[in-house]
Motif scaffolding. Structure first.
Motif, short mmCIF file in Angstrom:
data_model
loop_
_atom_site.label_atom_id
_atom_site.label_comp_id
_atom_site.label_asym_id
_atom_site.label_seq_id
_atom_site.Cartn_x
_atom_site.Cartn_y
_atom_site.Cartn_z
N ASP A 36 38.02 21.79 -5.98
CA ASP A 36 37.35 20.48 -5.98
C ASP A 36 38.07 19.50 -5.06
O ASP A 36 37.43 18.69 -4.38
CB ASP A 36 37.29 19.91 -7.40
CG ASP A 36 36.29 20.65 -8.29
OD1 ASP A 36 35.44 21.38 -7.73
OD2 ASP A 36 36.36 20.50 -9.52
N ALA B 177 37.05 20.44 -1.52
CA ALA B 177 35.67 20.05 -1.27
C ALA B 177 35.56 18.54 -1.04
O ALA B 177 34.83 18.08 -0.14
CB ALA B 177 34.79 20.47 -2.44
N TYR B 178 36.28 17.76 -1.83
CA TYR B 178 36.26 16.30 -1.67
C TYR B 178 36.78 15.92 -0.28
O TYR B 178 36.16 15.11 0.42
CB TYR B 178 37.10 15.63 -2.75
CG TYR B 178 37.21 14.13 -2.57
CD1 TYR B 178 36.22 13.28 -3.07
CD2 TYR B 178 38.28 13.57 -1.89
CE1 TYR B 178 36.31 11.91 -2.89
CE2 TYR B 178 38.39 12.21 -1.69
CZ TYR B 178 37.39 11.37 -2.20
OH TYR B 178 37.48 10.02 -2.01
N ASP C 126 34.16 17.05 2.44
CA ASP C 126 32.82 16.47 2.42
C ASP C 126 32.81 14.94 2.36
O ASP C 126 31.82 14.31 2.75
CB ASP C 126 32.03 17.00 1.21
CG ASP C 126 31.70 18.47 1.33
OD1 ASP C 126 31.81 19.02 2.45
OD2 ASP C 126 31.35 19.09 0.30
N PHE D 246 31.94 27.17 -1.23
CA PHE D 246 31.32 25.84 -1.32
C PHE D 246 29.82 25.98 -1.10
O PHE D 246 29.32 25.78 0.01
CB PHE D 246 31.93 24.88 -0.30
CG PHE D 246 33.41 24.67 -0.48
CD1 PHE D 246 33.92 24.31 -1.72
CD2 PHE D 246 34.29 24.81 0.57
CE1 PHE D 246 35.29 24.10 -1.90
CE2 PHE D 246 35.64 24.61 0.41
CZ PHE D 246 36.15 24.25 -0.84
N TYR E 148 30.01 18.43 -2.18
CA TYR E 148 30.71 17.78 -3.29
C TYR E 148 30.07 16.42 -3.58
O TYR E 148 29.62 15.73 -2.66
CB TYR E 148 32.19 17.61 -2.92
CG TYR E 148 33.05 17.15 -4.08
CD1 TYR E 148 33.52 18.08 -5.01
CD2 TYR E 148 33.38 15.82 -4.24
CE1 TYR E 148 34.31 17.68 -6.07
CE2 TYR E 148 34.18 15.41 -5.30
CZ TYR E 148 34.64 16.33 -6.22
OH TYR E 148 35.42 15.93 -7.28
N ASN E 149 30.01 16.06 -4.85
CA ASN E 149 29.49 14.75 -5.26
C ASN E 149 30.55 13.70 -4.98
O ASN E 149 31.51 13.55 -5.74
CB ASN E 149 29.13 14.78 -6.74
CG ASN E 149 28.52 13.47 -7.22
OD1 ASN E 149 28.45 12.50 -6.46
ND2 ASN E 149 28.07 13.44 -8.46
N CYS E 150 30.37 12.96 -3.91
CA CYS E 150 31.41 12.03 -3.46
C CYS E 150 31.55 10.80 -4.34
O CYS E 150 32.47 10.00 -4.14
CB CYS E 150 31.15 11.62 -2.02
SG CYS E 150 31.27 13.00 -0.85
#
Length: 456
Positions: A168, A171-172, A175, A207, A211-213
């Protein structure tokens, strides 16, 4: 009568011939004049820019003999070979593939090149900053990358449930932050065979969704107690991470460092230019590495962007040599005072050639080196300290030259460390010293030999 007629005919014939000759001469003179005019027109036309000249239908009649074609001057060395071409020639390096694979390494599973950078480098095109961490240190990646602006190879320790938080965090960063992360950063993950995560996606499916930013990254304000590593009382295998990140670097030159050490800007192009020039101490036949001076700055200060600014901070006390209050002998650099007093120069050069002996027998330099340099002993942990000392001994015995650079340096993330007594770590350090003394050092003497003035 007949004679008179004959004489008259002869005279007429002669007259006609004379008239013909006169007409022929006049005509030829005019033609020659016309030819000369046409030739001159042709020469004038040739002197005009073809795009601006009016179209004239001129047929060249006679041209001067063609001159020998002018040969262009031989190209200079600078034009014929770029800096990178010269680096390739000097290093004679070979390109290294970036292949994703799962492989066992001693007591650890390693996911090599698990998340690849989008940009690929040939061996002579850059320097790779190689480093190690767990996800709680990944907030350092952006400030490091902004100053480095080149390839980074990072090995992340992610046992058990730390693996999910590690993914995670990656990914953060990829993205939701700077595009430089995707462009330059290649990530490897490793964990103990006794602490394998419950689920490990294949590298090409890691991935599947952005990712939900709007969510906070896992590395934000994480405490050590929250981590699987701490809950299971695992040691941090620092040298496994160092070696994994090093061995997978695509470039010939590498800077094995710590993720909290931020480099001075523009090291890569300046260093490669110095290598391309290939003069002075670089011509030594000894193996060589290029140490960088290390510093710390106060917590409320910005990391300096130049040696000139660094000198100002050293003068006013907002910057100090690295670990000055923790272990000054570990990072005492030859000619340190002279280096600090010397002014910044336009080009990167070798300031001094040092050795790891005498007063600097326990020096732990951080340097730009190559894949040919000795690796780190993976039996040593961060908690046990002395994790780079065995490599230092090998460099000493192999008679490495330490070519200290004049303008390049590293600065720890703001905050000056002070000594804090840690009984648990002191016990681990004592055990590590015994391991080195009784097992590792005897091995090193067999493998590398013995040299007066060299010590672990």
């Amino acid at each position: 009568m007949y004679s008179n007629r004959k004489s008259f005919a002869i005279k007429c014939t002669i007259g006609a011939l004379a008239l013909y000759l006169c007409v022929h001469v006049v005509t030829n003179n005019r033609a020659s004049e016309a030819i000369r005019e046409l030739q001159q027109s042709g020469r004038n036309l040739a002197a005009l820019d073809p795009q601006n000249a009016e179209p004239l239908l001129v047929e060249p009649i006679k041209e001067a003999p063609a001159a020998e074609p002018t040969k262009p001057p031989p190209p200079t060395t600078e034009k014929a070979h770029s800096v990178l071409d010269k680096v390739k020639s000097v290093t004679k390096c070979l390109d290294r593939p970036m292949t994703a694979k799962v492989q066992q390494r001693g007591d650890y599973w390693v996911l090599y090149n698990y998340v690849k950078a989008e940009r690929v480098f040939k061996c002579h095109e850059s320097i790779t900053y190689t480093t190690h961490a767990d996800y709680s240190f990944m907030d350092n990646l952006l400030p490091l990358l902004e100053r480095w602006r080149g390839p980074i190879s990072i090995a992340l320790h992610a046992p058990g449930t730390d693996f999910k938080n590690t993914l995670d965090s990656i990914a953060y960063l990829r993205d939701c932050t700077d595009s430089l992360v995707k462009e330059y950063v290649t990530i490897h993950i490793y964990f103990s065979t006794k602490h394998v995560p419950k689920e490990v996606p294949r590298h090409d499916h890691v991935f599947s969704e952005p990712y939900n930013c709007s969510l906070s990254p896992p590395f934000l304000n994480v405490s050590s107690e929250q981590m699987y590593k701490s809950q299971k009382k695992l040691l941090y295998p620092v040298n496994v991470g160092r070696n994994v990140a090093r061995e997978t670097a695509q470039t010939h030159y590498i800077l094995p460092s710590d993720i909290e050490l931020y480099p001075s800007p523009n090291i890569i192009p300046q260093f490669l230019k110095m290598i391309a020039d290939n003069s002075g101490p670089l011509l030594s036949k000894n193996p060589k590495v290029f140490p960088l001076h290390l510093f710390e700055v106060s917590a409320n200060q910005q990391v300096p962007d130049s040696k000139t600014k660094l000198k100002e901070m050293l003068a006013n006390g907002t910057a100090v040599p690295f670990h000055k209050k923790l272990c000054p002998g570990c990072h005492s650099v030859p000619k340190a005072k002279e280096w600090q007093n010397a002014n910044e120069t336009a080009e990167l050069r070798v300031f001094h050639v040092g050795k790891r002996n005498g007063k600097f027998i326990h020096w732990e330099p951080i340097f730009i080196g190559t894949h040919a340099d000795p690796l780190y002993d993976e039996r040593l942990s961060w908690e046990g300290k002395s994790d780079k000392m065995t490599q230092g001994y090998a460099l000493c015995v192999m008679d490495y030259d330490f070519l200290i650079l004049n303008n390049a340096f590293l600065v720890h993330r703001p905050g000056i460390k002070i000594y804090k007594k840690d009984q648990k770590r002191a016990m681990l350090a004592a055990k590590t010293n015994q391991l080195i003394k009784k097992i590792i050092f005897p091995e090193l003497k067999v493998l590398y030999g013995i040299k007066k003035g060299c010590a672990v």
